[in-house]
Design a protein around this motif. Sequence first.
Motif, PDB file in Angstrom:
ATOM      1  N   PHE A  19       0.796  -1.265  -0.075  1.00 36.39           N
ATOM      2  CA  PHE A  19      -0.043   0.000   0.042  1.00 36.39           C
ATOM      3  C   PHE A  19       0.926   1.321  -0.010  1.00 36.39           C
ATOM      4  CE2 PHE A  19      -4.399  -1.492   1.837  1.00 36.39           C
ATOM      5  CZ  PHE A  19      -4.592  -2.663   0.991  1.00 36.39           C
ATOM      6  N   VAL A  20       1.876   1.191   0.841  1.00 30.55           N
ATOM      7  CA  VAL A  20       2.905   2.402   0.753  1.00 30.55           C
ATOM      8  C   VAL A  20       3.358   2.571  -0.469  1.00 30.55           C
ATOM      9  CG1 VAL A  20       4.924   3.360   2.058  1.00 30.55           C
ATOM     10  CG2 VAL A  20       2.760   2.321   3.322  1.00 30.55           C
ATOM     11  N   HIS A  21       4.069   1.325  -0.857  1.00 27.70           N
ATOM     12  CA  HIS A  21       5.006   1.415  -1.955  1.00 27.70           C
ATOM     13  C   HIS A  21       4.127   2.120  -3.200  1.00 27.70           C
ATOM     14  CE1 HIS A  21       8.681   0.222  -3.785  1.00 27.70           C
ATOM     15  NE2 HIS A  21       7.989   0.201  -5.034  1.00 27.70           N
ATOM     16  N   LEU A  22       2.834   1.609  -3.401  1.00 26.73           N
ATOM     17  CA  LEU A  22       1.872   1.948  -4.217  1.00 26.73           C
ATOM     18  C   LEU A  22       1.640   3.426  -4.348  1.00 26.73           C
ATOM     19  CD1 LEU A  22      -0.750  -0.856  -4.900  1.00 26.73           C
ATOM     20  CD2 LEU A  22       0.978  -0.029  -6.590  1.00 26.73           C
ATOM     21  N   TYR A  23       1.416   4.113  -3.001  1.00 31.30           N
ATOM     22  CA  TYR A  23       1.007   5.531  -2.713  1.00 31.30           C
ATOM     23  C   TYR A  23       2.286   6.312  -3.084  1.00 31.30           C
ATOM     24  CZ  TYR A  23       0.324   9.869  -0.053  1.00 31.30           C
ATOM     25  OH  TYR A  23      -0.086  11.133   0.214  1.00 31.30           O
ATOM     26  N   LEU A  24       3.538   5.748  -2.691  1.00 33.02           N
ATOM     27  CA  LEU A  24       4.565   6.602  -3.173  1.00 33.02           C
ATOM     28  C   LEU A  24       4.926   6.731  -4.572  1.00 33.02           C
ATOM     29  CD1 LEU A  24       7.008   5.629  -0.316  1.00 33.02           C
ATOM     30  CD2 LEU A  24       5.834   7.449  -0.500  1.00 33.02           C
ATOM     31  N   PHE A  25       4.566   5.436  -5.275  1.00 30.53           N
ATOM     32  CA  PHE A  25       4.662   5.479  -6.746  1.00 30.53           C
ATOM     33  C   PHE A  25       3.848   6.102  -7.532  1.00 30.53           C
ATOM     34  CE2 PHE A  25       2.783   3.204 -10.609  1.00 30.53           C
ATOM     35  CZ  PHE A  25       3.908   3.057 -11.410  1.00 30.53           C
ATOM     36  N   ILE A  26       2.514   6.242  -7.032  1.00 30.98           N
ATOM     37  CA  ILE A  26       1.504   7.237  -7.515  1.00 30.98           C
ATOM     38  C   ILE A  26       1.887   8.636  -7.388  1.00 30.98           C
ATOM     39  CG2 ILE A  26      -0.817   8.129  -7.634  1.00 30.98           C
ATOM     40  CD1 ILE A  26      -0.330   5.206  -9.015  1.00 30.98           C
ATOM     41  N   GLN A  27       2.293   9.007  -6.055  1.00 33.79           N
ATOM     42  CA  GLN A  27       2.806  10.402  -5.936  1.00 33.79           C
ATOM     43  C   GLN A  27       3.853  10.837  -6.710  1.00 33.79           C
ATOM     44  OE1 GLN A  27       0.102  11.758  -4.194  1.00 33.79           O
ATOM     45  NE2 GLN A  27       1.742  12.624  -3.051  1.00 33.79           N
ATOM     46  N   TYR A  28       5.092   9.915  -6.935  1.00 34.31           N
ATOM     47  CA  TYR A  28       6.284  10.109  -7.743  1.00 34.31           C
ATOM     48  C   TYR A  28       5.722  10.673  -9.241  1.00 34.31           C
ATOM     49  CZ  TYR A  28      10.568   9.634 -10.233  1.00 34.31           C
ATOM     50  OH  TYR A  28      11.743   9.471 -10.999  1.00 34.31           O
ATOM     51  N   ARG A  29       4.768   9.580  -9.769  1.00 27.66           N
ATOM     52  CA  ARG A  29       4.288   9.962 -10.868  1.00 27.66           C
ATOM     53  C   ARG A  29       3.335  11.206 -11.230  1.00 27.66           C
ATOM     54  NH1 ARG A  29       4.945   5.667 -14.672  1.00 27.66           N
ATOM     55  NH2 ARG A  29       2.996   6.131 -15.606  1.00 27.66           N
ATOM     56  N   GLN A  30       2.744  11.466  -9.933  1.00 25.48           N
ATOM     57  CA  GLN A  30       1.931  12.825  -9.964  1.00 25.48           C
ATOM     58  C   GLN A  30       0.520  12.333 -10.679  1.00 25.48           C
ATOM     59  OE1 GLN A  30       3.760  16.080 -11.596  1.00 25.48           O
ATOM     60  NE2 GLN A  30       4.863  16.563  -9.639  1.00 25.48           N
ATOM     61  N   GLU A  31      -0.022  10.965 -10.366  1.00 26.44           N
ATOM     62  CA  GLU A  31      -1.137  10.380 -11.091  1.00 26.44           C
ATOM     63  C   GLU A  31      -2.234  10.699 -10.170  1.00 26.44           C
ATOM     64  OE1 GLU A  31      -1.233   8.662 -13.991  1.00 26.44           O
ATOM     65  OE2 GLU A  31       0.579   7.621 -14.358  1.00 26.44           O
ATOM     66  N   SER A  32      -3.490  10.429 -10.842  1.00 30.64           N
ATOM     67  CA  SER A  32      -4.765  10.732 -10.065  1.00 30.64           C
ATOM     68  C   SER A  32      -4.903   9.668  -8.741  1.00 30.64           C
ATOM     69  CB  SER A  32      -5.792  10.473 -10.949  1.00 30.64           C
ATOM     70  OG  SER A  32      -7.164  10.376 -10.298  1.00 30.64           O
TER      71      SER A  32
END
Length: 219
Positions: A19-32
Amino acid sequence: MAKISIRYPLVELLTGYLFVHLYLFIQYRQESPCLFAGYLALCCALIISTFVDLEFLIIPNEVTCVGIPVALVLSVLCPGLHHEPETLRSFSLSGIIRLDALIASLLGVLVGGGLVFFCSVVGKWVFRKEAMGFGDVKLMGMVGGMVGWKLAVAIFFVAPFFGLLMGIPVLLLKKKHLIPYGPFLSLATLLCILLQDYFLGLMNSYVQLFTVLFTGFHS
């Protein structure tokens, strides 16, 4: 006092980490954030499927038969899962974003599930016994519905490498002849999501190559 299996805290830790890894992944890519919700739902389904498959050699219908329609609905509610302009995840057929996302999701279900079903049929014909269960077919249909047909194809070809890496030692050490394939599909799915730019770029290159070859052959 009942003894608590190590599996339960392991699942909790793995779930939290992903969950944390996916959150950081989405934040890094500036996705929705909507994309995060979709990947989160898929991640939960994969974790459940993996641990059930490891223990009972089945993938529960409660996950896949619910997951496929959920993937289709999410594609409409969160079209960014399949169509994000100016990214490798873009998919435009009708010009209507939500409809295009639904079409992409349907293609993912058909291609993802269809590839595994084809291998299952061929494997049964060659080895005279069931090579893959129908649970794997539905699992890949669910995954394809969430990530689209291009990543579904990439996942299909990446999963056997995990199978070789982890399956051969199990066969040699434990002499087991039945190895669940669901965990390998799940690992391949997570890898392809996190490295989606690479795999989508690779798939786009192959699509362009086959398009050129096909049009050249018929010209």
